[in-house]
Design a protein around this motif. Structure first.
Motif, short mmCIF file in Angstrom:
data_model
loop_
_atom_site.label_atom_id
_atom_site.label_comp_id
_atom_site.label_asym_id
_atom_site.label_seq_id
_atom_site.Cartn_x
_atom_site.Cartn_y
_atom_site.Cartn_z
N ILE A 124 16.66 0.00 -10.83
CA ILE A 124 15.77 0.97 -10.45
C ILE A 124 15.81 1.55 -9.03
CG2 ILE A 124 13.03 1.80 -10.29
CD1 ILE A 124 12.63 -0.40 -12.64
N THR A 125 16.16 2.65 -8.87
CA THR A 125 16.15 3.17 -7.61
C THR A 125 15.19 4.17 -7.09
OG1 THR A 125 17.92 5.07 -8.02
CG2 THR A 125 18.76 3.00 -7.54
N LYS A 126 14.74 4.40 -6.01
CA LYS A 126 13.87 5.60 -5.52
C LYS A 126 14.60 6.27 -4.34
CE LYS A 126 9.04 6.38 -4.16
NZ LYS A 126 7.76 5.63 -3.87
N ASN A 127 14.70 7.36 -4.56
CA ASN A 127 15.69 8.39 -3.45
C ASN A 127 16.86 7.42 -2.56
OD1 ASN A 127 14.02 10.37 -3.43
ND2 ASN A 127 12.24 9.31 -1.94
N GLY A 128 17.52 6.59 -3.67
CA GLY A 128 18.53 5.86 -3.27
C GLY A 128 18.48 4.58 -2.99
N ALA A 129 17.23 4.16 -2.62
CA ALA A 129 17.09 2.57 -2.35
C ALA A 129 16.87 1.67 -3.71
CB ALA A 129 15.66 2.84 -1.62
N VAL A 130 17.35 0.86 -3.73
CA VAL A 130 17.31 -0.21 -4.82
C VAL A 130 15.94 -0.87 -4.93
CG1 VAL A 130 18.42 -1.88 -6.06
CG2 VAL A 130 19.76 -0.34 -5.01
N LEU A 131 15.24 -0.62 -5.78
CA LEU A 131 14.04 -1.42 -5.94
C LEU A 131 14.15 -2.60 -6.79
CD1 LEU A 131 11.30 1.62 -6.14
CD2 LEU A 131 12.26 0.52 -4.03
N CYS A 132 14.96 -2.72 -7.86
CA CYS A 132 14.98 -3.59 -8.87
C CYS A 132 16.45 -3.58 -9.35
CB CYS A 132 14.16 -3.31 -9.99
SG CYS A 132 14.56 -4.37 -11.37
N GLU A 159 5.96 -1.68 -7.40
CA GLU A 159 6.68 -0.49 -6.32
C GLU A 159 7.27 0.94 -7.32
OE1 GLU A 159 9.26 -2.34 -3.09
OE2 GLU A 159 9.69 -3.55 -5.01
N PHE A 160 7.38 0.42 -8.63
CA PHE A 160 7.69 1.58 -9.31
C PHE A 160 6.85 1.87 -10.67
CE2 PHE A 160 9.97 -2.47 -9.90
CZ PHE A 160 9.96 -2.49 -11.29
N ARG A 161 5.43 1.63 -10.36
CA ARG A 161 4.61 1.96 -11.66
C ARG A 161 4.45 3.21 -11.97
NH1 ARG A 161 -0.24 -1.47 -10.10
NH2 ARG A 161 1.28 -3.12 -10.61
N GLU A 162 4.65 4.41 -10.98
CA GLU A 162 4.80 5.75 -11.18
C GLU A 162 5.78 5.98 -12.45
OE1 GLU A 162 5.97 9.73 -9.16
OE2 GLU A 162 5.64 8.03 -7.86
#
Length: 391
Positions: A124-132, A159-162
């Protein structure tokens, strides 16, 4: 939030698929058995996975989504998958605030007696940052964790509940009028998430009264334009049985008109009510399967405009993905080619067939999607069907 790209590997008909850029409105066309429904099901699958593990049997969303909801990995994996047996779904998304997300999920069979499903990847990434990024050190220390996704675990997805909420709130409705008309007689269990509308009346009843009245009022105005002698739409609870009913009033020789409940309404009227309700029901991703069924062709011609109007009038734009065979629906000149995914079945699995040079010229000349593309997805030997039956 909306999905901007879908990539699939070894998913049902698709050995490899990349939709490219997707917009707020997507129309999927293709011959029978090419995989239109299966493409929608990849998104329903992520909804099933994202539901919290505590609400699912057999170890959580992933196990239930594969084994219970879809009959096991052997029925889910593409028949063309030979050496590489991993099933993989990679989704790119764009939030209303501009945040870019990716969810990349891969899984295989465990290979043991009970053959549970185990993750081969979850990234899982958010704006390119790896969260998982799994499997990780925790998974290596406790391989049992690979039977569940982080997406479905409330204590692990803060961190990625959205993203988890977005997938879990996906709406799919392919309302079958007979299930609604004869629900009390049919009885039995309602399929999880009620995709065929057997519990449609309960969904209406569960909506707060102010919102329910506002939606039904808009639907009433729509029905008044296309249903002969239609006068009024109401939603009431039977005082004796406690059951909820849709009731429509029609002009009649009696001054008060004639009232009919849902079991007396036409299939087309019920389908249209279900379709319009779904279009107004929240801002989650909406998946519509062949919305033209049971509807008059002239009503179908207006569906693309109806979808666009409801999208533009909502406070936040709602993405709607539609499968269709309808020439009437696709004859709408407002549908640009970039909103259409054309599926084509090949010996190595279903693929997306892009426009060729001649088709681009024809569309630029003013011809509709129906005139240019539908002919290319019709069965080549359809005119021989009656002959085949007589031989």
């Amino acid at each position: 939030m909306r999905i901007t790209r879908i990539q699939l590997k070894n998913w049902l008909n698709f050995q490899k698929l990349d939709t490219g850029e997707l917009g707020d409105r997507v129309f999927i066309i293709g011959p029978n058995a090419a995989g239109k429904s299966n493409l929608l099901d990849s998104l329903r699958f992520l909804r099933d996975v994202a539901l919290p593990a505590g609400k699912k049997p057999q170890g959580g969303g992933l196990q239930n989504a594969v084994t219970e909801m879809r009959g096991g990995l052997s029925k889910l994996r593409c028949l063309n998958a030979k050496k590489d047996t991993e099933v993989r779904l990679q989704i790119e998304l764009l939030a209303d605030d501009g945040t870019q997300w990716t969810y990349d999920l891969g899984f295989k069979g465990e290979g043991q007696a009970n053959n549970r499903i185990k993750l081969s990847r979850e990234r899982i990434t958010k704006n390119g940052a790896v969260l998982c990024d799994r499997p990780d050190s925790k998974d290596k220390a406790d391989p049992e964790q690979l039977t569940q996704t982080r997406l479905e675990l409330t204590n692990a997805n803060a961190e990625f509940r959205e993203l988890s909420h977005f997938f879990s709130e996906t709406t799919y409705l392919h309302l079958v009028p007979q299930l609604l008309k004869y629900g009390p007689k049919i009885g039995g269990n309602v399929i999880e998430s009620d995709p065929f509308g057997q519990g449609f009346l309960q969904r209406i009843a569960a909506t707060n009264e102010k919102t329910r009245k506002a939606r039904l009022n808009r639907i009433q105005k729509a029905l008044d334009t296309v249903v002969p002698q239609f006068k009024q739409l109401d939603f009431r609870q039977d005082k004796v049985t406690g059951l909820f009913h849709l009731e429509a009033n029609f002009n009649h020789w009696r001054p008060t008109g004639a009232w009919q409940r849902e079991n007396q309404l036409s299939d087309g009227t019920l389908r249209l009510i279900g379709l319009l309700w779904s279009l107004m029901e929240g801002n989650s991703l909406l998946l519509l399967e062949e919305p033209e069924l049971s509807l008059n062709e002239e009503v179908v011609r207006q569906l693309a405009k109806v979808i666009h109007r409801i999208q533009t009038h909502n406070k936040s734009s709602r993405q709607i993905i539609v499968t269709t065979h309808s020439e009437a629906l696709l004859s709408d000149p407002s549908i640009p080619p970039e909103e259409v995914l054309r599926l084509s079945a090949t010996d190595s699995g279903t693929e997306i067939k892009p426009l060729d040079k001649q088709e681009k010229i024809m569309l630029k000349s003013g011809l509709s999607i129906a005139e240019v593309l539908l002919a290319s997805v019709k069965p080549e030997k359809a005119d021989q069907l009656s002959l085949a039956l007589s031989s």
